[in-house]
Design an enzyme around this catalytic site. Structure first.
Site, PDB file in Angstrom:
ATOM      1  N   ARG A   1      57.042  76.024  35.471  1.00  0.00           N
ATOM      2  CA  ARG A   1      57.286  74.669  34.948  1.00  0.00           C
ATOM      3  C   ARG A   1      56.969  73.590  35.975  1.00  0.00           C
ATOM      4  NH1 ARG A   1      55.828  72.120  31.390  1.00  0.00           N
ATOM      5  NH2 ARG A   1      56.282  73.988  30.145  1.00  0.00           N
TER       6      ARG A   1
ATOM      7  N   LYS B   1      53.793  51.105  41.438  1.00  0.00           N
ATOM      8  CA  LYS B   1      54.469  51.337  40.157  1.00  0.00           C
ATOM      9  C   LYS B   1      54.362  52.825  39.807  1.00  0.00           C
ATOM     10  CE  LYS B   1      53.722  46.618  38.557  1.00  0.00           C
ATOM     11  NZ  LYS B   1      53.010  45.728  37.630  1.00  0.00           N
TER      12      LYS B   1
ATOM     13  N   LYS C   1      54.855  38.778  48.507  1.00  0.00           N
ATOM     14  CA  LYS C   1      54.734  38.476  47.084  1.00  0.00           C
ATOM     15  C   LYS C   1      55.445  37.163  46.763  1.00  0.00           C
ATOM     16  CE  LYS C   1      53.840  41.802  44.411  1.00  0.00           C
ATOM     17  NZ  LYS C   1      53.919  42.878  43.401  1.00  0.00           N
TER      18      LYS C   1
ATOM     19  N   GLU D   1      50.245  37.250  48.026  1.00  0.00           N
ATOM     20  CA  GLU D   1      50.037  37.032  46.596  1.00  0.00           C
ATOM     21  C   GLU D   1      49.902  35.529  46.327  1.00  0.00           C
ATOM     22  OE1 GLU D   1      52.934  37.259  42.793  1.00  0.00           O
ATOM     23  OE2 GLU D   1      52.644  39.181  43.800  1.00  0.00           O
TER      24      GLU D   1
ATOM     25  N   ASP E   1      46.767  36.770  41.584  1.00  0.00           N
ATOM     26  CA  ASP E   1      47.702  37.341  40.620  1.00  0.00           C
ATOM     27  C   ASP E   1      47.665  36.623  39.272  1.00  0.00           C
ATOM     28  OD1 ASP E   1      49.816  39.230  40.006  1.00  0.00           O
ATOM     29  OD2 ASP E   1      51.142  37.499  39.977  1.00  0.00           O
TER      30      ASP E   1
END
Length: 286
Positions: free
Chosen positions: A103, A138, A170, A203, A224
């Site tokens: 698995r 992410k 950011k 950013e 962005d």
């Protein structure tokens, strides 16, 4: 293919140990109850969906961790095209060990093959341009090593691996500091004080911020959520003074148009968070 620098023996052992512990805990009782300890068998990794195969090297590490005496004969390597009905590898040895590893091997390979396949499809749209395709952070917690590795197998380029290997300022960093200039100056002081070798990316949300980032002399400017027209103007402003990165809601259909602006990179979280798993099975050889 060559493993990325973050795929170290220590990182692999840490990941596999935790994953095995999560799955087995006090024991694989289904197998222990029904399969004789000394029984030796074979199993084949069956491809049930066309894909770019990924996770073969990870599977080898998992099998070795579970039982160093398992033998794996590989027919399709990481990064190669795999077609429905093909056998990727044949594993031989103690049946208990094969079943216990099954698995985790499949979970890794199905997910990694999905990401590699999607990355390959996106990357093909950038052929003939100088723009490189990047992933993002992410990723699934505690599964980043597999997901980032799969992007590399699929032909993409890895962005920073974590918070430690690049400074990315950011919108929240900038807003908390009052300006790009303040944030960059603090970052440069921090790097110097701590004797670090880290690139700085900022950013930006508009052309005014792009100009400020250029003046601050950073290594890369992220554009962005800009429309393509604004992005093109930003790249012209940057004029090779540093790298540029298009980011924010990027779709596959936009890739060629965005690359035409001249950006250095296009980053997309979709490569890791929106890829479908590929159907693979580990079947007993009778």
């Amino acid at each position: 293919m060559k493993k990325p620098s973050y795929v170290t023996n220590k990182a692999l052992q840490t990941f596999i140990k935790a994953a095995i512990q999560e799955d087995i805990n006090t024991g694989d009782h289904s197998t222990l109850a029904t399969i004789p300890k000394e029984l030796e068998q074979q199993a084949k990794l069956l491809v049930k969906e066309n894909c770019i195969l990924a996770g073969v090297d990870m599977a080898l590490e998992i099998f070795k961790y579970v039982d160093k005496d398992l033998n794996v004969e590989v027919f399709i390597n990481d990064g190669e095209q795999a077609k429905v009905g093909e056998i990727a590898f044949l594993v031989s040895g103690k049946a208990q060990s094969i079943l216990t590893a099954e698995r985790l091997v499949l979970n890794c390979m199905q997910r990694m093959s999905g990401i590699a396949t999607l990355t390959h499809e996106w990357d093909q749209r950038l052929v003939g341009t100088k723009t490189k395709l990047l992933d993002t952070r992410k990723t699934t917690p505690n599964f980043r090593i597999c997901e980032k590795w799969a992007v590399a197998i699929g032909g993409g380029t890895n962005h920073r691996y974590g918070l430690y290997d690049m400074i990315m300022l950011k919108d929240n960093h900038i807003d908390y500091n009052g300006s790009i200039t303040n944030a960059v100056n603090m970052a440069k002081d921090y790097i110097q004080k701590n004797k670090l070798k880290l690139k700085i990316e900022v950013e930006t949300r508009n052309l005014k911020e792009v100009s400020e980032a250029i003046d601050a002399k950073v290594d890369r400017i992220m554009l962005d959520n800009m429309d393509v027209k604004t992005m093109k103007e930003a790249v012209e402003l940057i004029d090779g003074k540093c790298e540029s990165e298009a980011s924010g809601g990027i779709t596959r259909d936009q890739l060629k148009e965005i690359a035409a602006t001249g950006v250095t990179y296009i980053s997309a979280g979709a490569l890791t968070h929106s890829a479908d798993n590929i159907d693979l099975s580990l079947k007993a050889v009778k």
